[in-house]
Design a protein around this motif. Structure first.
Motif, PDB file in Angstrom:
ATOM      1  N   GLY A 177       0.929  -1.270   0.075  1.00  0.00           N
ATOM      2  CA  GLY A 177       0.098  -0.048  -0.011  1.00  0.00           C
ATOM      3  C   GLY A 177       0.690   1.227   0.010  1.00  0.00           C
ATOM      4  N   LEU A 178       0.499   2.117  -0.958  1.00  0.00           N
ATOM      5  CA  LEU A 178       1.414   3.538  -0.879  1.00  0.00           C
ATOM      6  C   LEU A 178       0.527   4.804  -0.499  1.00  0.00           C
ATOM      7  CD1 LEU A 178       2.757   2.926  -4.432  1.00  0.00           C
ATOM      8  CD2 LEU A 178       3.953   2.362  -2.020  1.00  0.00           C
ATOM      9  N   GLU A 179       0.962   5.669   0.315  1.00  0.00           N
ATOM     10  CA  GLU A 179       0.511   6.788   0.709  1.00  0.00           C
ATOM     11  C   GLU A 179       0.376   7.772  -0.535  1.00  0.00           C
ATOM     12  OE1 GLU A 179      -1.103   7.505   3.456  1.00  0.00           O
ATOM     13  OE2 GLU A 179      -0.389   5.589   4.486  1.00  0.00           O
ATOM     14  N   ALA A 180      -0.539   8.664  -0.745  1.00  0.00           N
ATOM     15  CA  ALA A 180      -0.396   9.803  -1.926  1.00  0.00           C
ATOM     16  C   ALA A 180       0.987  10.275  -1.914  1.00  0.00           C
ATOM     17  CB  ALA A 180      -1.403  10.594  -1.631  1.00  0.00           C
ATOM     18  N   GLY A 181       1.330  10.093  -3.209  1.00  0.00           N
ATOM     19  CA  GLY A 181       2.506  10.668  -3.264  1.00  0.00           C
ATOM     20  C   GLY A 181       3.927   9.980  -2.994  1.00  0.00           C
ATOM     21  N   GLU A 182       3.701   8.593  -2.591  1.00  0.00           N
ATOM     22  CA  GLU A 182       4.865   7.799  -2.158  1.00  0.00           C
ATOM     23  C   GLU A 182       5.161   7.095  -3.347  1.00  0.00           C
ATOM     24  OE1 GLU A 182       5.811   3.823   0.770  1.00  0.00           O
ATOM     25  OE2 GLU A 182       3.815   5.040   0.820  1.00  0.00           O
ATOM     26  N   GLU A 183       6.561   7.092  -3.708  1.00  0.00           N
ATOM     27  CA  GLU A 183       6.994   6.204  -4.953  1.00  0.00           C
ATOM     28  C   GLU A 183       6.683   4.626  -4.614  1.00  0.00           C
ATOM     29  OE1 GLU A 183       8.356   7.227  -7.692  1.00  0.00           O
ATOM     30  OE2 GLU A 183       7.827   9.225  -7.020  1.00  0.00           O
ATOM     31  N   PRO A 184       6.692   4.076  -5.861  1.00  0.00           N
ATOM     32  CA  PRO A 184       6.628   2.355  -5.696  1.00  0.00           C
ATOM     33  C   PRO A 184       7.835   2.007  -5.093  1.00  0.00           C
ATOM     34  CG  PRO A 184       5.818   3.396  -7.684  1.00  0.00           C
ATOM     35  CD  PRO A 184       6.261   4.553  -7.047  1.00  0.00           C
ATOM     36  N   PRO A 185       7.799   0.561  -4.626  1.00  0.00           N
ATOM     37  CA  PRO A 185       9.129   0.188  -4.106  1.00  0.00           C
ATOM     38  C   PRO A 185       9.872  -0.373  -5.304  1.00  0.00           C
ATOM     39  CG  PRO A 185       7.510  -1.475  -3.919  1.00  0.00           C
ATOM     40  CD  PRO A 185       6.707  -0.159  -4.210  1.00  0.00           C
ATOM     41  N   ASP A 186      11.188  -0.636  -5.262  1.00  0.00           N
ATOM     42  CA  ASP A 186      11.951  -1.414  -5.878  1.00  0.00           C
ATOM     43  C   ASP A 186      11.933  -2.754  -6.210  1.00  0.00           C
ATOM     44  OD1 ASP A 186      14.141  -2.054  -7.707  1.00  0.00           O
ATOM     45  OD2 ASP A 186      15.567  -1.311  -6.357  1.00  0.00           O
ATOM     46  N   ALA A 187      10.849  -3.080  -6.928  1.00  0.00           N
ATOM     47  CA  ALA A 187      10.380  -4.341  -6.950  1.00  0.00           C
ATOM     48  C   ALA A 187      11.446  -5.380  -7.539  1.00  0.00           C
ATOM     49  CB  ALA A 187       9.072  -4.503  -7.827  1.00  0.00           C
ATOM     50  N   PRO A 188      12.194  -5.004  -8.562  1.00  0.00           N
ATOM     51  CA  PRO A 188      13.403  -6.134  -8.856  1.00  0.00           C
ATOM     52  C   PRO A 188      14.169  -6.317  -7.896  1.00  0.00           C
ATOM     53  CG  PRO A 188      12.791  -4.368 -10.560  1.00  0.00           C
ATOM     54  CD  PRO A 188      12.071  -4.085  -9.533  1.00  0.00           C
ATOM     55  N   ALA A 189      14.820  -5.441  -6.845  1.00  0.00           N
ATOM     56  CA  ALA A 189      15.542  -5.727  -5.940  1.00  0.00           C
ATOM     57  C   ALA A 189      14.934  -6.543  -4.915  1.00  0.00           C
ATOM     58  CB  ALA A 189      16.115  -4.444  -5.356  1.00  0.00           C
ATOM     59  N   GLU A 190      13.618  -6.230  -4.509  1.00  0.00           N
ATOM     60  CA  GLU A 190      12.751  -6.742  -3.602  1.00  0.00           C
ATOM     61  C   GLU A 190      12.676  -8.378  -3.766  1.00  0.00           C
ATOM     62  OE1 GLU A 190      10.099  -5.316  -1.004  1.00  0.00           O
ATOM     63  OE2 GLU A 190      10.382  -3.257  -1.460  1.00  0.00           O
ATOM     64  N   LEU A 191      12.156  -8.497  -5.166  1.00  0.00           N
ATOM     65  CA  LEU A 191      11.935  -9.755  -5.461  1.00  0.00           C
ATOM     66  C   LEU A 191      13.421 -10.838  -5.910  1.00  0.00           C
ATOM     67  CD1 LEU A 191       8.879  -9.490  -7.850  1.00  0.00           C
ATOM     68  CD2 LEU A 191       8.911  -9.883  -5.485  1.00  0.00           C
ATOM     69  N   ALA A 192      14.316 -10.062  -6.091  1.00  0.00           N
ATOM     70  CA  ALA A 192      15.632 -10.729  -6.187  1.00  0.00           C
ATOM     71  C   ALA A 192      15.784 -11.227  -4.908  1.00  0.00           C
ATOM     72  CB  ALA A 192      16.613 -10.060  -6.909  1.00  0.00           C
ATOM     73  N   ASP A 193      15.790 -10.453  -3.929  1.00  0.00           N
ATOM     74  CA  ASP A 193      16.258 -10.892  -2.345  1.00  0.00           C
ATOM     75  C   ASP A 193      15.419 -12.022  -2.032  1.00  0.00           C
ATOM     76  OD1 ASP A 193      18.100  -8.894  -2.385  1.00  0.00           O
ATOM     77  OD2 ASP A 193      16.854  -7.484  -1.125  1.00  0.00           O
ATOM     78  N   ALA A 194      14.089 -12.022  -2.416  1.00  0.00           N
ATOM     79  CA  ALA A 194      13.152 -12.923  -1.883  1.00  0.00           C
ATOM     80  C   ALA A 194      13.619 -14.358  -2.828  1.00  0.00           C
ATOM     81  CB  ALA A 194      11.661 -12.722  -2.384  1.00  0.00           C
ATOM     82  N   VAL A 195      14.177 -14.353  -3.950  1.00  0.00           N
ATOM     83  CA  VAL A 195      14.693 -15.607  -4.616  1.00  0.00           C
ATOM     84  C   VAL A 195      15.730 -16.269  -3.989  1.00  0.00           C
ATOM     85  CG1 VAL A 195      15.352 -16.311  -6.537  1.00  0.00           C
ATOM     86  CG2 VAL A 195      13.452 -14.882  -6.829  1.00  0.00           C
ATOM     87  N   SER A 196      16.540 -15.227  -3.470  1.00  0.00           N
ATOM     88  CA  SER A 196      17.773 -15.814  -2.884  1.00  0.00           C
ATOM     89  C   SER A 196      17.375 -16.466  -1.412  1.00  0.00           C
ATOM     90  CB  SER A 196      18.688 -14.658  -2.539  1.00  0.00           C
ATOM     91  OG  SER A 196      19.094 -13.982  -3.796  1.00  0.00           O
ATOM     92  N   ALA A 197      16.548 -15.862  -0.992  1.00  0.00           N
ATOM     93  CA  ALA A 197      15.954 -16.407   0.500  1.00  0.00           C
ATOM     94  C   ALA A 197      15.527 -17.774   0.428  1.00  0.00           C
ATOM     95  CB  ALA A 197      15.118 -15.658   1.197  1.00  0.00           C
ATOM     96  N   ILE A 198      14.736 -18.013  -0.864  1.00  0.00           N
ATOM     97  CA  ILE A 198      14.070 -19.242  -0.948  1.00  0.00           C
ATOM     98  C   ILE A 198      15.020 -19.980  -1.376  1.00  0.00           C
ATOM     99  CG2 ILE A 198      12.244 -20.530  -2.772  1.00  0.00           C
ATOM    100  CD1 ILE A 198      11.037 -17.540  -3.019  1.00  0.00           C
TER     101      ILE A 198
END
Length: 259
Positions: free
Chosen positions: A208-229
């Motif tokens: 969830g994003l507040e008004a004006g908040e930038e989206p997360p760095d999805a490529p980096a976050e999903l890459a970290d998740a793959v490493s953890a898996i």
């Protein structure tokens, strides 16, 4: 519902009206509107059959022609003047898209598709447009936005959804969910995705994003998740090759997944 941006409402309505005329004329001149034939089974009664016009496919295939129209240019100029639309202007809609290209895809085409789907084709209905526009204004001027990124995941299978924390999960891909928002998705999926036992899951990030908040760095976050898996399971897990982003259920972009 009261319109918050009357000039934006006027220009977007004019764009959609002009697009309906343009697309309707294409049908009159012999273009085919594809249909899906769907069966609805009733318990204890006869099956019902529905022909559903695939307006999304029809519109997407003519997006370039629609973008070149004067009413599209006027609508884009108005969107560029609207600060609330700035986040959509930064959408990753293609290879280094301009702000105009991003706004055209994420707002104008999405609004046109929503209106046409509600109309069941290209016979104009004011109520259908107003409903679609109200949803757009709710997204533009709301206090919160719903962001999500989804990447195909291969090398692992799950029986139920697995929560990894911080809005990231592994789940089975729903039939057609990627193609619904991103028609080009089929050519970007791993080979045999959806047909093999270890090639039917997705790695999803929701935030969830507040008004004006930038989206997360999805490529980096999903890459970290793959490493953890990989560390937790020793499975040959890989995500990608791309991830699909949406913002308030509108296509927001397609980006490469980090290795």
């Amino acid at each position: 519902m009261a319109v918050r941006a009357p000039q934006l409402h006027l220009t977007l309505r004019s764009f959609c009206l002009g697009a309906f005329v343009f697309l309707g004329r294409a049908l009159e001149e012999g273009d085919d509107l594809p249909f899906a034939f769907e069966e609805h089974v009733q318990r204890g009664g006869p099956a019902l059959y529905e022909y559903r016009p695939l307006v999304r496919t029809f519109i997407e295939s003519r997006a370039s022609a629609l973008a070149g129209r004067e009413d599209a240019r006027i609508a884009l100029d108005e969107l560029l003047r609207e600060p609330a639309a700035a986040i959509f202007a930064r959408a990753h809609a293609g290879s280094r898209p301009s702000e105009e290209q991003a706004l055209f895809r994420t707002i104008l085409v999405s609004l046109l598709i929503s209106t046409a789907e509600s109309c069941g084709g290209f016979d104009w209905d004011d109520t259908s447009f107003e409903r679609a526009y109200a949803e757009l204004e709710g997204s533009l001027f709301g206090t919160e936005r719903a962001y999500a990124a989804v990447a195909p995941l291969v090398g692992i299978s799950v029986v139920t959804q697995v929560e990894l924390g911080d809005g990231i999960r592994i789940r089975a891909a729903a039939t057609g969910e990627l193609a619904h928002h991103w028609p080009e998705a089929q050519g970007l999926l791993p080979p045999d995705f959806g047909r093999e036992v270890d090639r039917y899951c997705v790695l999803e990030l929701e935030r969830g994003l507040e008004a004006g908040e930038e989206p997360p760095d999805a490529p980096a976050e999903l890459a970290d998740a793959v490493s953890a898996i990989r560390l937790a399971t020793a499975a040959p897990v890989a995500a990608g090759p791309v991830l699909f982003e949406r913002l308030d259920w509108r296509p927001f972009g397609i980006r490469p997944v980090l290795p």
